[in-house]
Design a protein around this motif. Structure first.
Motif, PDB file in Angstrom:
ATOM      1  N   TYR A   1      -4.477 -12.477  -5.033  1.00  0.00           N
ATOM      2  CA  TYR A   1      -3.986 -11.150  -4.647  1.00  0.00           C
ATOM      3  C   TYR A   1      -3.357 -11.202  -3.251  1.00  0.00           C
ATOM      4  O   TYR A   1      -2.264 -10.672  -3.013  1.00  0.00           O
ATOM      5  CB  TYR A   1      -5.134 -10.143  -4.638  1.00  0.00           C
ATOM      6  N   ILE A   2      -4.063 -11.828  -2.305  1.00  0.00           N
ATOM      7  CA  ILE A   2      -3.581 -11.880  -0.923  1.00  0.00           C
ATOM      8  C   ILE A   2      -2.267 -12.663  -0.839  1.00  0.00           C
ATOM      9  O   ILE A   2      -1.342 -12.287  -0.106  1.00  0.00           O
ATOM     10  CB  ILE A   2      -4.643 -12.505  -0.001  1.00  0.00           C
TER      11      ILE A   2
ATOM     12  N   THR B   1       1.287 -11.158   0.624  1.00  0.00           N
ATOM     13  CA  THR B   1       1.953 -11.774   1.777  1.00  0.00           C
ATOM     14  C   THR B   1       3.196 -12.560   1.381  1.00  0.00           C
ATOM     15  O   THR B   1       4.238 -12.439   2.027  1.00  0.00           O
ATOM     16  CB  THR B   1       0.979 -12.694   2.531  1.00  0.00           C
ATOM     17  N   MET B   2       3.092 -13.372   0.323  1.00  0.00           N
ATOM     18  CA  MET B   2       4.200 -14.251  -0.053  1.00  0.00           C
ATOM     19  C   MET B   2       5.250 -13.522  -0.884  1.00  0.00           C
ATOM     20  O   MET B   2       6.451 -13.685  -0.668  1.00  0.00           O
ATOM     21  CB  MET B   2       3.669 -15.473  -0.823  1.00  0.00           C
ATOM     22  N   ASP B   3       4.784 -12.725  -1.864  1.00  0.00           N
ATOM     23  CA  ASP B   3       5.726 -12.037  -2.756  1.00  0.00           C
ATOM     24  C   ASP B   3       6.236 -10.721  -2.157  1.00  0.00           C
ATOM     25  O   ASP B   3       7.435 -10.439  -2.192  1.00  0.00           O
ATOM     26  CB  ASP B   3       5.080 -11.765  -4.115  1.00  0.00           C
TER      27      ASP B   3
ATOM     28  N   ASN C   1     -18.032  -0.137  -2.585  1.00  0.00           N
ATOM     29  CA  ASN C   1     -17.667  -1.508  -2.913  1.00  0.00           C
ATOM     30  C   ASN C   1     -16.170  -1.575  -3.228  1.00  0.00           C
ATOM     31  O   ASN C   1     -15.771  -1.585  -4.398  1.00  0.00           O
ATOM     32  CB  ASN C   1     -18.476  -2.023  -4.116  1.00  0.00           C
ATOM     33  N   PRO C   2     -15.353  -1.574  -2.202  1.00  0.00           N
ATOM     34  CA  PRO C   2     -13.906  -1.592  -2.432  1.00  0.00           C
ATOM     35  C   PRO C   2     -13.483  -2.860  -3.171  1.00  0.00           C
ATOM     36  O   PRO C   2     -13.929  -3.955  -2.846  1.00  0.00           O
ATOM     37  CB  PRO C   2     -13.320  -1.557  -1.023  1.00  0.00           C
ATOM     38  N   SER C   3     -12.647  -2.698  -4.181  1.00  0.00           N
ATOM     39  CA  SER C   3     -12.213  -3.836  -4.977  1.00  0.00           C
ATOM     40  C   SER C   3     -10.798  -4.249  -4.601  1.00  0.00           C
ATOM     41  O   SER C   3     -10.017  -3.453  -4.076  1.00  0.00           O
ATOM     42  CB  SER C   3     -12.256  -3.483  -6.467  1.00  0.00           C
ATOM     43  N   PHE C   4     -10.485  -5.487  -4.879  1.00  0.00           N
ATOM     44  CA  PHE C   4      -9.135  -5.979  -4.629  1.00  0.00           C
ATOM     45  C   PHE C   4      -8.154  -5.354  -5.617  1.00  0.00           C
ATOM     46  O   PHE C   4      -6.964  -5.257  -5.329  1.00  0.00           O
ATOM     47  CB  PHE C   4      -9.115  -7.501  -4.717  1.00  0.00           C
TER      48      PHE C   4
END
Length: 325
Positions: free
Chosen positions: A228-229, A233-235, A255-258
């Motif tokens: 995800y990260i 950042t890249m896309d 509980n924050p989810s990605f």
């Protein structure tokens, strides 16, 4: 006239291995497989017959490990199954066939660009000296030549590839091939490409650490979370400032989810937002529209006027229902 040599027995006998075993096969095998192979060489020299169960007891290795090790050496062509036994193949002969098998395609680069070929030869020699103490296995030469042709790396990138693998104590062909494949997928061909990739990777690593810290995560991120990260950042091209705005929206969640973060950032990307200024302005606009909707509901006596929009996904959905977005 018949000549015989006196057998001095095991005390004075030797079991030899070709150097190619150490340069080509040692690094790819685990300790159990090496232990088994060495004993097989010893048995084959004396033409001994032994059952798998006895072999297991003699080497203090379980039968599944014995079978797995035999399969490993068979897969790499070091031994060949024959009837109820195995033939130990000549390692030097194996490597000779690899090196001198007919090559039906002649490199145009070698023929037409002798100067570049010499430069490449110096790069290969540098790899030999830096990573193999000057005793690189002959088959590495053909592999390096293949990777030059397949990935179109320049000489400095190829040297850096081997330096990278050596620094991770993983200088075996499968790992080198995997790293080369990864670099190629990231469009690395020149040393400038590699430096740019390292800069992006360093930036990505810092962002991963910062996100983990902001979320209070002390365990390593999962493979999917890291993906995800990399996407953000890249896309998307978002830096930590933009991602931090999304992280602030998770403060109301236990509980924050990605997945939740990805929905926010993907929405902003789809709206072609590139800066924090654009995103902050959009969120202020949403907040104003949310207030207007509440006022409308309050004025109509709607019991839903006290709805709290802590979940931004629900806020987006309600705004669309109210035709306010």
């Amino acid at each position: 006239m018949k000549l015989e040599q006196k057998d001095s027995g095991l005390l004075f006998s030797n079991t030899e291995l070709p150097d190619i075993f150490f340069t080509e096969y040692l690094s790819m095998a685990n300790g159990d497989s090496i232990k088994l192979y060495l004993y097989l060489v010893f048995l084959a020299k004396h033409e001994k017959d032994i059952k798998l169960n006895d072999l297991s007891k003699k080497l203090n290795l379980s039968l599944p490990i014995i079978q797995a090790s035999l399969a490993f050496w068979e897969e790499h062509g070091v031994i060949t199954k024959k009837g109820t036994g195995f033939i130990l193949n000549n390692l030097q002969e194996i490597e000779l066939h690899k090196l001198y098998k007919p090559n039906l395609t002649l490199s145009k680069e070698t023929v037409e660009n002798n100067a570049k070929s010499q430069y490449r030869a110096k790069a290969v020699e540098s790899i030999n000296n830096r990573c193999f103490q000057g005793i690189m296995s002959p088959t590495w030469y053909s592999d390096i030549d293949l990777w030059f042709k397949k990935y179109h790396f320049d000489e400095q990138v190829m040297i850096s590839l081997f330096d990278y693998c050596l620094s991770r104590s993983a200088l075996h062909k499968n790992y080198v091939q995997a790293v080369a494949e990864s670099w190629s997928k990231n469009n690395i061909k020149t040393y400038t490409d590699l430096e740019n990739y390292y800069q992006k990777y360093e930036k990505l690593t810092k962002i991963k650490k910062a996100i983990s810290k902001k979320l209070g995560r002390y365990n390593p991120l999962t493979q999917y979370e890291e993906a995800y990260i990399e996407k953000w950042t890249m896309d998307f091209g978002y830096d930590l400032d933009v991602i931090s705005i999304a992280l602030k929206k998770t403060t109301s969640k236990a509980n924050p989810s990605f997945d939740y973060l990805d929905k926010l950032l993907s929405d902003w990307y789809d709206r072609n937002f590139k800066t924090t200024v654009e995103i902050e302005a959009f969120l202020i606009e949403l907040k104003t529209k949310s207030k207007n909707v509440k006022e409308l509901k309050k004025g109509s006596g709607n019991t839903g006027a006290r709805t709290k929009y802590n979940d931004l996904d629900k806020l987006y959905d309600d705004m669309q229902k109210a035709n306010q977005v």
